[in-house]
Design a protein around this motif. Structure first.
Motif, mmCIF file in Angstrom:
data_model
loop_
_atom_site.group_PDB
_atom_site.id
_atom_site.type_symbol
_atom_site.label_atom_id
_atom_site.label_comp_id
_atom_site.label_asym_id
_atom_site.label_seq_id
_atom_site.Cartn_x
_atom_site.Cartn_y
_atom_site.Cartn_z
ATOM 1 N N GLY A 466 1.544 2.582 -9.908
ATOM 2 C CA GLY A 466 0.092 2.655 -9.988
ATOM 3 C C GLY A 466 -0.500 2.720 -8.600
ATOM 4 O O GLY A 466 0.185 3.048 -7.629
ATOM 5 N N GLN A 467 -1.768 2.349 -8.529
ATOM 6 C CA GLN A 467 -2.492 2.466 -7.283
ATOM 7 C C GLN A 467 -1.875 1.602 -6.177
ATOM 8 O O GLN A 467 -1.661 2.068 -5.064
ATOM 9 N N GLU A 468 -1.590 0.367 -6.521
ATOM 10 C CA GLU A 468 -1.131 -0.579 -5.513
ATOM 11 C C GLU A 468 0.224 -0.162 -4.953
ATOM 12 O O GLU A 468 0.424 -0.105 -3.747
ATOM 13 N N THR A 469 1.150 0.112 -5.855
ATOM 14 C CA THR A 469 2.485 0.492 -5.418
ATOM 15 C C THR A 469 2.421 1.772 -4.598
ATOM 16 O O THR A 469 3.103 1.906 -3.581
ATOM 17 N N ALA A 470 1.573 2.708 -5.034
ATOM 18 C CA ALA A 470 1.450 3.972 -4.310
ATOM 19 C C ALA A 470 0.947 3.717 -2.890
ATOM 20 O O ALA A 470 1.449 4.310 -1.933
ATOM 21 N N THR A 471 -0.029 2.835 -2.735
ATOM 22 C CA THR A 471 -0.562 2.538 -1.408
ATOM 23 C C THR A 471 0.516 1.989 -0.489
ATOM 24 O O THR A 471 0.644 2.401 0.662
ATOM 25 N N MET A 473 3.685 2.360 -0.828
ATOM 26 C CA MET A 473 4.657 3.429 -0.571
ATOM 27 C C MET A 473 4.172 4.337 0.542
ATOM 28 O O MET A 473 4.926 4.691 1.445
ATOM 29 N N ASN A 474 2.921 4.716 0.457
ATOM 30 C CA ASN A 474 2.370 5.573 1.502
ATOM 31 C C ASN A 474 2.525 4.932 2.866
ATOM 32 O O ASN A 474 2.825 5.601 3.849
#
Length: 735
Positions: A466-471, A473-474
């Motif tokens: 989701g948003q948090e994990t994606a952030t 990861m980025n």
DNA sequence: GGTGTGTGGTAGC
DNA sequence: ATCGCTACCACACACC
């Protein structure tokens, strides 16, 4: 945001220099201590006793151990033959069952203290754990205890931020009933005075609730409010609120789907476990829109046929309206409209947008019809939600395309709804196939194609990200699924945790982290958790309101527990309190905005509502009313603890996958060595003192440099410095 | 090493 | 460019 374990705040467990295990270390330490205590012995008070200490104790177990030791007794921490007394305070449900069978007295720590004080072994009956007494004396003592507890003295009424409180609350503009209730609420809040709060008799309040509750006509008819000296809380009837909450229904329908499959076990053939694995994922396209549309008259359907449609709770398009779009069709999506978008925004993008109303009844019926069509395909179905499920098809399908076409046509005939189907050799492959095919898609993805097909998608395309994990990861240089596929596993695991890191990596390669658990027909489905919550339309300003609201939720939880015929051995209370610096704008009309969250829990034995005060007390002691600035949101979660709590699964254990993964890793490392991309000066990294942090920075920078070319570019990249907390900390340390 | 408790992320429309 | 309801998972940390 993931919290990264800061190396300097974590003290490692002392290791035995001789290399023995921690258990040995502990035993030796304990023996040594026993010996020491024996030397300091004062008398032989406990000389014939082997006393077992269990769980958290007040005074601490350490203190008690010393006390017992100096009076000649022996202390153990695990049950073993020969134990004469068990000392504990709060038994978990499993321990409760275990201990209530034993003949050994289970006592409060007070027993030890009293014995020492009187210098003799006292009679144990006075000190038996209330939980166990309860069993024998039918709850009388417990009730007295509950009522004897005073409200926390820390609680004080104080200035209420009325500006915040009286902000108009609109649940559903069409509902006059709700409007009326909310208006009442505002008036009530204004007339609250400190002296009124002080006069509440909680015992009476609880008594009244129990009386009405026992009538069983409706467990949530909270007549006690009418009887109460101060009328406060009739605006929040949890059940009434849930009636019009789409998310509540969404969750309920999932349970209904499960129960439907239990009662109507799939009659299809049993998949062949030795054949090549094949899974199907099927999903109804924009379910709410299609279902609402299907309930329209033929004339209206014709009219709306190719128009942009959405489902929204409100058709109010005023400036302040923040009603959001539950679901929109693909015509609407072509205008840039998305699920969850505010209606106002959506209408700016597309003026012709047609708004359909919720029709919960129809959704529920259509969901059942949908599942009805799946029963003869396979014997193994795993529902995901009201409109979505996985089916195991290994060895059952010959012509895949034909099968999908026919199934879609069959569902269309029966329900009028258009679906998307994905086939794959794992759950995630099937899932991605559906996602790629939407709308009205039917795709089969092979193991080999999977990696290629999603290489260029952003990481949040994968389920579970989701948003948090994606952030996060980025921030470690992973943007696309391709990046993830070539990421270093140990970096992922360091960042996200051992299991989670492995799961994320597996997902990118099409390996399941989700376990296929088909519904077992005829067997009662038992969830691990039951939850009741309301986070919308709640504006609490007083302790009384808070207490009553929580009581309401507990009543609802209890009703749910009985409906589902499930036992609960732990209650968890979540409390959202408006954050100190919260932007009031963020709390949508009736929403909770930016909050600080707190949790407390307690093990229970018996009726949920009896633990009303116990569950409240620890959490209330953390807050004072002035912290509760007008909008508090509460959820109550009852939990039935699973039998096996910890399982470390989901590691790659099949040989092919393991080799595949190793090969990828090698390729990447080789590539990294042969490249000339590392041009920046990274010598500063060596100045970091903490070894763990240093290694981590090296890894992260290694990846970043690959992405960005050189160290300067890495440092210039905004996200890298700003978005991630731990990165900020680490960069700050050596820049 | 095990248990108890609190925190936080995700999906579904 | 955000919130909402429920069930579940993974994890950190305290305590033994």
């Amino acid at each position: 945001m993931y919290r990264i374990k800061a190396a300097n705040t974590y003290e490692k467990r002392p290791e035995d220099p001789r290399g023995n295990s921690y258990v040995d270390y502990r035993h030796k330490k304990q023996d040594k201590l026993d010996e020491q205590l024996n030397q300091q012995k004062i008398d032989d008070l406990f000389v014939d006793c082997v006393i077992m200490l269990n769980g958290r104790l007040e005074p601490s177990a350490n203190y008690l151990r010393q006390l017992i030791g100096t009076h000649g007794g022996k202390v153990v921490f695990q049950y073993m033959p020969g134990v004469t007394h068990i000392i504990c305070q709060n038994l978990s449900a499993s321990k409760f069952i275990q201990y209530s069978k034993k003949t050994i007295p289970v006592l409060l720590p007070k027993y030890i203290l009293s014995c020492v004080e009187h210098k003799t072994l006292l009679d144990t009956t006075e000190f038996i754990l209330p939980q166990l007494l309860l069993e024998q004396t039918q709850q009388t003592q417990q009730t007295q205890q509950t009522q004897a507890q005073e409200p926390s003295p820390e609680f004080r009424m104080s200035q209420i931020n009325f500006n915040y409180v009286v902000e108009p609350v609109v649940l559903d503009p069409d509902s006059e009933r709700i409007q009326q209730k909310l208006q009442n609420l505002e008036q009530q809040i204004k007339i609250y005075q400190l002296n009124e709060i002080a006069q509440i008799d909680y015992g009476e309040v609880i008594q009244n609730v129990q009386n009405t509750d026992s009538q069983k006509s409706s467990p949530t008819q909270l007549q006690y409010i009418q009887n109460s000296p101060v009328k406060t809380h009739d605006k929040i009837n949890v059940r009434e609120y849930h009636e019009q909450s789409r998310l509540h229904h969404l969750s309920q329908w999932k349970v209904e789907a499960q129960q439907f499959l239990i009662q109507n076990p799939p009659q299809g053939p049993k998949p062949n476990d030795t054949a090549a694995p094949l899974f199907m994922h099927i999903d109804i396209d924009c379910f709410f829109v299609q279902a609402s549309y299907s309930a329209l008259s033929a004339q209206q359907q014709l009219l709306y046929q190719s128009l942009p449609l959405c489902v929204c709770s409100s058709s109010n398009t005023g400036q302040n309206s923040t009603a959001d779009i539950a679901s929109c069709n693909y015509v609407a999506r072509s205008y840039g409209i998305r699920n969850g978008m505010w209606l106002r925004t959506a209408q700016e993008k597309c003026k012709e947008l047609v708004i359909l109303k919720y029709d919960f009844q129809v959704y529920s019926e259509q969901s059942k019809r949908f599942y009805q069509n799946l029963l003869d395909i396979s014997s193994q179905i795993m529902p995901v939600s009201c409109d979505e499920c996985y089916i195991k098809l290994s060895g059952l399908i010959s012509n895949k395309e034909e099968f999908m076409t026919e199934l879609k046509a069959k569902i269309k005939r029966s329900t009028g709804l258009i679906t998307s189907i994905g086939l794959g050799s794992s759950l995630i492959q099937a899932r991605i196939a559906t996602k790629l095919g939407k709308p009205n898609g039917q795709i089969h993805i092979g193991k080999e194609q999977f990696i290629e097909l999603i290489k260029h998608k952003t990481v949040d395309f994968l389920p579970g990200i989701g948003q948090e994990t994606a952030t996060v990861m980025n921030s470690i240089g992973i943007y696309s699924v391709g990046d993830l596929q070539h990421a270093q596993l140990n970096l992922l695991q360091q960042t996200f945790g051992e299991i989670k890191g492995q799961q994320l990596f597996n997902s990118s390669l099409g390996i399941d982290s989700l376990v296929f658990k088909p519904i077992q027909g005829g067997q009662q489905q038992k969830s691990k958790q039951l939850q009741v919550s309301q986070n919308f339309g709640v504006r609490l300003t007083t302790l009384l309101q808070l207490k009553q609201f929580i009581y309401n939720l507990l009543v609802e939880l209890q009703a749910k527990q009985k409906e589902r015929n499930q036992q609960i051995n732990r209650i968890i209370l979540h409390l959202n309190v408006v954050a100190k610096n919260a932007n009031p704008q963020w709390a949508k009309n009736g929403g909770c905005g930016q909050c600080e969250k707190t949790t407390s829990s307690c093990s229970i034995q018996g009726e949920v509502t009896e633990y009303y005060e116990q569950i409240l007390e620890p959490i209330l002691s953390q807050f004072r009313v002035e912290d509760v600035r007008g909008a508090d949101i509460v959820g109550v979660c009852g939990e039935q603890q699973p039998e096996i709590i910890r399982n470390k699964t989901n590691k790659i254990n099949d040989r092919t996958s393991l080799n595949q993964f190793k090969e990828l890793l090698n390729n990447f490392q080789e590539q990294q060595q042969n490249t000339n991309l590392i041009t920046g000066d990274i010598s500063q990294i060596d100045q970091i003192q903490d070894e763990n942090v240093r290694e981590k920075v090296k890894q992260v920078i290694g990846l970043q440099i690959i992405k960005r070319g050189n160290l300067d570019d890495v440092l210039k990249y905004d996200d890298f410095q700003q978005k991630n907390y731990y990165m900020q900390q680490m960069w700050g340390e050596f820049l």
